[in-house]
Design an enzyme around this catalytic site. Structure first.
Site, short mmCIF file in Angstrom:
data_model
loop_
_atom_site.label_atom_id
_atom_site.label_comp_id
_atom_site.label_asym_id
_atom_site.label_seq_id
_atom_site.Cartn_x
_atom_site.Cartn_y
_atom_site.Cartn_z
N SER A 145 -7.34 5.20 9.28
CA SER A 145 -8.13 6.18 8.54
C SER A 145 -9.46 5.56 8.16
O SER A 145 -9.56 4.33 7.98
CB SER A 145 -7.38 6.61 7.27
OG SER A 145 -8.21 7.31 6.38
N TYR A 170 -2.39 3.49 0.12
CA TYR A 170 -2.75 3.99 1.46
C TYR A 170 -3.90 3.18 2.05
O TYR A 170 -3.84 2.74 3.20
CB TYR A 170 -3.13 5.47 1.35
CG TYR A 170 -3.41 6.12 2.68
CD1 TYR A 170 -2.36 6.50 3.52
CD2 TYR A 170 -4.71 6.39 3.10
CE1 TYR A 170 -2.60 7.12 4.73
CE2 TYR A 170 -4.97 7.01 4.31
CZ TYR A 170 -3.92 7.36 5.12
OH TYR A 170 -4.16 7.98 6.33
#
Length: 262
Positions: free
Chosen positions: A136, A155
C-alpha cells in the site's frame, strides 16, 4: 501454449479477484481465500475462460492457514505467487485488542514472507518465477499527518516491512530467473476497509491496479506505484535518502548535537 500456474491469495474479491481474471487467459490458477462459497463462484467464471482452477480455502491470519498454503507451494509447480490477502485493522494502536496484533501482523506481513519462502525453491530450480506482494502507499506514510490518514500503525508497519522485504529480496535474486515486485496502490474501489474506497472519487479500480502491476513486472519494476507518473525518480530519491542515512550515520562518534548537549 503452455499455461503456467499462479497462486493468488485473497482471491475471492477485490484486487485478488482482478488478478485471477487477468491471469486466467494464460495461467491455470490456485485460488486462496477464507470463504469457500465465494471461491466457488469465482472459479466457475474463470473455468469458462479456459483456466484450470484449484480451490484452497485457508485463513492466512492463522498459523494453520499459512501452513496449508505453504505446503501446496512446496510442490514446486507454482511460477507466479500473488500475495494479496490482507486486512486494515485500522484504529488507535493502544485500543487494538492484544489478540489482534499477532493476527494482523501475520496476515499483512509474516504470511507473505512465509509463502514466498515456500515458493522460491521451486522457482529457482525451474530458473523462472515471479512473486508479487500487494502492499500500500501507506507503507510510505509513517511521517505523514492529517485527518485524511487512517489510524494505521499496525498496517503501515506491516506494509513498510513488505516493501523492505521485496526490495532486499530483489537484490538477492538479481542473477536468477526469479523476479519480485511490491505493488503499492493508493485508495482502491473495493470492499477493503468496509468498502470505503468505493465512495472516494479518486479511487483506482482493482482492474487498473492489476494492469499496472502486471505491466510493471514486464518492465522490470520492483516497486510498482500504479498512480505515480515518475516512479523512477521517486524510487531514486528514496534510494538516495537511504544511502545518506547509512553513510552519514555509520560513525564512531555520536553526532555533534548529542555531544554538545552533554
Amino acid at each position: 501454449m503452455t499455461r503456467k500456474l499462479a497462486l493468488i491469495t485473497g482471491a475471492s474479491s477485490g484486487i485478488g479477484a482482478a488478478y485471477a481474471q487477468a491471469l486466467a487467459t494464460d495461467h491455470d490458477l490456485i485460488l486462496v481465500a477464507r470463504r469457500v462459497d465465494r471461491l466457488e463462484d469465482a472459479a466457475e467464471k474463470l473455468r469458462a475462460s479456459g483456466a484450470a482452477v484449484e480451490l484452497l480455502p485457508a485463513d492466512l491470519a492463522t498459523l494453520g492457514g499459512v501452513s496449508i498454503v505453504a505446503d501446496r507451494l512446496g510442490a514446486g509447480d507454482v511460477r507466479l505467487l500473488v500475495n494479496n490477502a490482507g486486512a486494515g485493522g485500522y484504529g488507535p494502536f493502544a485500543q487494538v485488542d492484544p489478540s489482534e496484533v499477532d493476527r494482523l501482523l501475520r496476515l499483512n506481513g509474516a504470511a507473505p514472507i512465509h509463502l514466498a519462502r515456500a515458493a522460491l525453491p521451486g522457482m529457482l530450480a525451474a530458473g523462472h518465477g515471479r512473486i508479487v506482494n500487494v502492499a500500500s502507499m501507506l507503507a510510505f506514510s509513517a511521517g505523514q499527518t492529517g485527518e485524511h490518514f487512517p489510524m494505521r500503525t499496525l498496517y503501515a508497519a506491516a506494509k513498510a516491512g513488505m516493501v523492505a522485504f521485496t526490495r532486499t529480496l530483489a537484490t538477492e535474486l538479481t542473477y536468477t530467473g526469479v523476479r519480485v515486485q511490491v505493488v503499492c496502490p493508493g485508495v482502491v474501489a473495493t470492499d477493503f476497509n468496509r468498502g470505503r474506497g468505493q465512495t472516494v472519487p479518486f479511487a483506482m479500480s482493482a482492474e487498473d491496479v492489476v494492469q499496472a502491476s502486471l505491466t510493471g513486472l514486464h518492465l522490470g519494476e520492483t516497486v510498482c506505484i500504479p498512480g505515480l507518473e515518475d516512479s523512477a525518480a521517486a524510487i531514486e530519491a528514496l534510494n538516495a535518502a537511504e544511502a545518506a542515512l547509512l553513510s552519514g550515520g555509520n560513525r564512531k562518534e555520536p553526532a555533534t548535537r548529542y555531544r554538545d548537549a552533554a
